[in-house]
Write an enzyme that holds these catalytic residues in place. Structure first.
Site, short mmCIF file in Angstrom:
data_model
loop_
_atom_site.label_atom_id
_atom_site.label_comp_id
_atom_site.label_asym_id
_atom_site.label_seq_id
_atom_site.Cartn_x
_atom_site.Cartn_y
_atom_site.Cartn_z
N LYS A 483 0.84 -1.20 0.00
CA LYS A 483 0.00 0.00 0.00
C LYS A 483 0.87 1.25 0.00
CE LYS A 483 -0.19 -0.24 5.02
NZ LYS A 483 -0.90 -0.76 6.18
N ARG A 581 -10.72 0.90 14.18
CA ARG A 581 -10.59 1.64 12.93
C ARG A 581 -11.68 1.05 12.02
NH1 ARG A 581 -4.62 1.61 10.28
NH2 ARG A 581 -5.21 -0.53 9.76
N TYR A 707 14.21 32.35 4.17
CA TYR A 707 13.01 33.15 4.46
C TYR A 707 12.94 33.63 5.90
CZ TYR A 707 10.83 31.87 0.01
OH TYR A 707 10.53 31.72 -1.32
N MET A 756 10.31 25.47 -0.49
CA MET A 756 9.47 24.50 -1.19
C MET A 756 10.29 23.47 -1.96
SD MET A 756 6.40 25.10 -3.92
CE MET A 756 5.42 26.14 -2.89
C1 LIG Z 1 -0.20 -1.53 7.04
C2 LIG Z 1 -0.81 -2.73 7.56
C3 LIG Z 1 -0.03 -3.84 7.94
C4 LIG Z 1 1.47 -3.83 7.96
O1 LIG Z 1 1.94 -3.21 9.13
P1 LIG Z 1 3.51 -3.03 9.40
O2 LIG Z 1 3.60 -2.49 10.78
O3 LIG Z 1 3.99 -2.07 8.39
O4 LIG Z 1 4.09 -4.37 9.24
C5 LIG Z 1 -0.68 -5.00 8.29
N1 LIG Z 1 -2.03 -5.07 8.30
C6 LIG Z 1 -2.81 -4.02 7.98
C7 LIG Z 1 -4.29 -4.16 8.02
C8 LIG Z 1 -2.24 -2.81 7.61
O5 LIG Z 1 -3.02 -1.77 7.29
#
Ligand SMILES: *Cc1c(COP(=O)(O)O)cnc(C)c1O
Length: 809
Positions: A483, A581, A707, A756
């Protein structure tokens, strides 16, 4: 090459079954994905991360008819016409064979070891010797127990001298390497702090390394590591340094502050002074080792300066870059020989993002008729759409290859023709020796971009993957989180590597990310964490499997599938065991079961939950509770549905700290990318953000930088401007001295606010010049905590305008 009969008599075995003793063996194989010449390969069923015995049928299907195995239960009846040899240890058998083959080689072998610099010395020495000798060098990083065996296998009488690199990480390993390499001449480069982990002391590590030379006549080394006293009396040392006994005496090294240094040495009462295009200590030491080796091999001192001046820094690993017209460019233009071509071709076929594959190949040095034939066979075995050959010496290939082949006599003529050659949506491997300068061809094909780059080391990623996989029992599946652009390190490039390494599942956050993977050759099952209703259509079209976390999503998806008359679509049920969540609450499980039971549209491919603090000992009790609650929920779902479900809950820290949470599958995330989160594993950092210095100024005390005059100079200062700002993902909170970057190995602080697209660094106390490379996060954990965040955030915030370059090999 050898026949099966010869090979089987060269190794110690328990029993054999020989059907065709005359079968000729050309290649040694241990990974079925890399088999290209099955019928003339000998397959070794190594027990490494995966047990090679599980792949015998696969190898057989690819034409292999000769196997080295250790499992007595293997039934050769299942492999008609195949030759089998049962040994007690398959890797040992491969090493015995390598030793047998090595003993046929009558020319000198130089064995190279040391903590650092061994690859550089090997590559440089090859460059230096190649002008008048046919040199064999062990390919790239083939320096391990397996790598050395494979490297030696390719040795042949076509070469005048061989350079073999040896690397170890544990006691006991060097003796095994020595038995294979048996170097007459040794080179010991350096002893450093690197790789000290497996050893009890520095001295033990040094003594272990020196075992490589136990039968050598002479060892070339700097004298200041004191190895002479530790070698057997039969081995003499040919050294450089400033001691009286040194053969080559170092008189002075002068740093010119820009790009080069002057070195002065004396040898047998002669003095030579020369300039080399390097400044750093390590490169100077490596050059002196090469120089000493050349003198040892009989070159005269006055011939050497001219040779050394030509040395260039090594860009040893091939690079994968984004090209124009939707192409991917694999740039490997530093050296060219059969072994490294094979590695680069394997990489080309590992990356599946484009169906079309092309090769731009230069002529090679030291090709005789036999090697020419091998090169032809190698190319005939690849499914290449377009081959562009550079150099008269390759013209013989054209008539034998049925692919679309173009021949150019020189790089210049290819460069002139480039505008007329069309490249579109393909992977292009550019493979050439240094003298051909194919990097100029690469430059024409690579998309232009901003000069800040994120370098991604795919070997490190593979290393980390194996490390975590090594912790898991073989029946636990591995899902990898890709992801957020693989935590910032790229999408399909990383996913292709994971697919090649046979992980079981990939996970993305949104459907779009999954679509991108499908469009670039990813066939693995993919889970989508947050599927929007608008994206259902694209889930379907791309075989993406949604996470179902609430009744709203559940009903909407069922309705969607029902309208299309679909059944058994795989989904993943998320249970909220404490993260709060997404996910069904345990109180909702009963109703969930009722819906699932009545809906043939869905098939729960897995049930999962997420640990909130698997890496945090303070909350271990809570983690235990989460695991128990999850197990209870899944038990009751399984019971009511009447079938087993794949269950998973562990993330990276869960893999390290919670074996009881492995269940059927684990979800690896941040650890794969080299961030340890305090678990003290031997991870390698995967991504390195680099930028360059655009300008350096000297300013008097009292001036301000940037700046709002935030950067007040309290002393006369030198200030460097670098090309990275908050638009690239370098957080503004790193301003005013909070952020630390590294230039030539020296730490420097930011000065004034972050702009930036740029920011300024205080380089008053260090060597820094315009054009120098700057490492933005020398310590990612520290950087994150200095602005009150975690490494995850820094990684994923690196802007997509920062070019990603992948290294492999
Ligand atoms: C991101 C995520 C993981 C991985 O977690 P890490 O701490 O990066 O290993 C596992 N399960 C879910 C549902 C996640 O969103």
């Amino acid at each position: 090459m050898y026949t099966v009969g010869t090979i089987f008599s060269a190794v110690q075995y328990e029993r054999t079954q020989i059907t065709d003793p005359q079968l000729e063996i050309v290649d040694l194989a241990y990974d079925t994905r890399k088999i290209r010449n099955g019928s003339h390969s000998l397959f070794f069923a190594l027990k490494s991360v995966r047990d090679g015995h599980l792949f015998l049928q696969d190898a057989y299907q690819k034409g292999v008819r000769a196997f080295v195995v250790s499992d007595q239960k293997i039934d050769s009846q299942n492999f008609p016409d195949a030759n089998f040899i049962w040994v007690s240890d398959v890797l040992e058998a491969m090493q015995e064979l390598a030793r047998f083959h090595r003993l046929q080689f009558r020319k000198p072998i130089i064995g190279i070891t040391g903590s650092n610099g061994k690859t550089v010395v090997k590559e440089w020495l090859t460059q230096l010797l190649q002008e008048d000798k046919r040199v064999y060098q062990s390919p790239k990083s083939y320096n391990s127990q397996l790598g050395v065996a494979l490297a030696l296998w390719n040795l042949s009488d076509d070469y005048d001298i061989a350079l073999i690199e040896a690397g170890i990480s544990l006691p006991g390993e060097m003796a095994l390497l020595q038995k294979m390499i048996i170097p007459e001449i040794g080179i010991f480069t350096n002893i450093g702090a690197a790789h000290a982990s497996g050893f009890s002391s520095k001295k033990q590590k040094l003594e272990e390394k020196l075992l490589l030379f136990s039968e050598s006549k002479q060892v070339i080394s700097p004298s200041y590591y004191g190895i002479a006293a530790l070698l057997p009396p039969t081995v003499s040392v040919f050294s450089f340094g400033s001691a009286d006994l040194d053969e080559v005496k170092l008189l002075r090294v002068e740093d010119h502050g820009r790009a080069d240094s002057t070195i002065q040495v004396s040898y047998r009462n002669e003095i030579a002074t020369f300039t080399v295009p390097f400044r750093d200590k390590a490169s100077i030491e490596n050059i002196l080792i090469c120089l000493t080796a050349l003198l040892f091999l009989g070159y005269s001192l006055d011939a050497i300066p001219q040779k050394l001046a030509k040395l260039r820094p090594l860009e040893m690993r091939l690079q994968l870059k984004t090209g124009k017209n939707g192409c991917s460019i694999i740039d490997d233009t530093y050296s060219n020989d059969l072994a490294s071509l094979q590695i680069a071709l394997d990489f080309l076929f590992q990356q599946q993002q484009h169906r079309k594959k092309s090769l731009i190949l230069s002529d090679m040095e030291s090709l005789d008729d036999k090697l020419r034939k091998k090169l032809l066979q190698l190319l005939q075995r690849q499914d290449l759409d377009h081959i562009i050959l550079v150099g008269e010496g390759l013209s013989y290939l054209k008539q034998h290859l049925t692919n679309n082949v173009q021949l150019f006599t020189s790089t210049e003529s290819l460069l002139r023709a480039m505008p007329d050659i069309s490249f579109q949506d393909e992977s292009i491997l550019i493979k050439g020796g240094r003298v051909f300068h194919l990097e100029e061809v690469s430059r024409l094909l690579v998309a232009k971009s901003h000069e800040t780059v994120l370098e991604i080391n795919l070997n490190a990623l593979e290393h980390n993957l194996q490390l975590y996989r090594g912790k898991l029992p073989p029946d636990v599946k591995l899902m990898v989180m890709v992801k957020a652009f693989s935590y910032g390190s790229g999408s399909y490039e990383v996913a292709n590597l994971l697919q090649y390494n046979k992980v079981d599942y990939l996970t993305v956050a949104f459907a779009d990310e999954g679509v991108e993977l499908r469009q670039h050759g990813i066939q693995l099952p993919i889970m989508v964490l947050s599927p929007d209703e608008q994206a259902f259509e694209s889930l379907l079209a791309n075989r993406l499997e949604p996470e179902i976390y609430s009744f709203r999503v559940l009903h909407a998806f069922i309705k969607f599938l029902r309208n299309r008359n679909l059944q058994n679509f795989p989904v993943h049920i998320k249970i909220d065991t404490g993260m709060h969540r997404l996910g069904f609450m345990p109180t909702e499980i009963q109703e969930l079961i009722n819906v699932l039971r009545d809906s043939a549209e869905l098939l729960p491919a897995s049930v999962f939950s997420h640990l909130v603090a698997s890496g945090n000992a303070e909350h271990d009790q809570f983690t235990t509770q989460q695991i128990e609650l999850f197990e209870q929920c899944v038990d009751s779902i399984e019971q009511k549905l009447g079938f087993k479900l794949l269950r998973h809950i562990a993330n990276t820290s869960g893999i390290v700290r919670w074996p009881q949470a492995y269940m059927d599958m684990v979800r690896l995330g941040i650890g794969l990318y080299g961030v340890d989160m305090g678990n003290a594993l031997d991870l390698e950092m995967v991504s390195m953000l680099k930028t360059t210095i655009t300008q350096v100024k000297s300013l008097p005390a009292g001036e301000t930088v940037g700046y709002d005059r935030k950067g007040l100079l309290h002393r006369d200062s030198r200030i460097a401007t670098v090309k990275i700002g908050y638009a690239d993902g370098y957080n503004r909170r790193f301003g005013e001295g909070v952020g630390a970057m590294s230039i030539n190995g020296q730490l420097v602080r930011t000065m004034g606010s972050i702009c930036m697209d740029m920011c300024m660094l205080d380089v008053t106390d260090v060597k820094a010049n315009e054009g120098d490379e700057v490492i933005v996060f020398p310590d990612l954990m520290k950087a994150a905590s200095s602005i009150g965040t975690i490494p995850y955030e820094l990684l994923v915030n690196i802007s997509s305008r920062v070019k990603r370059v992948y290294f492999y090999g």
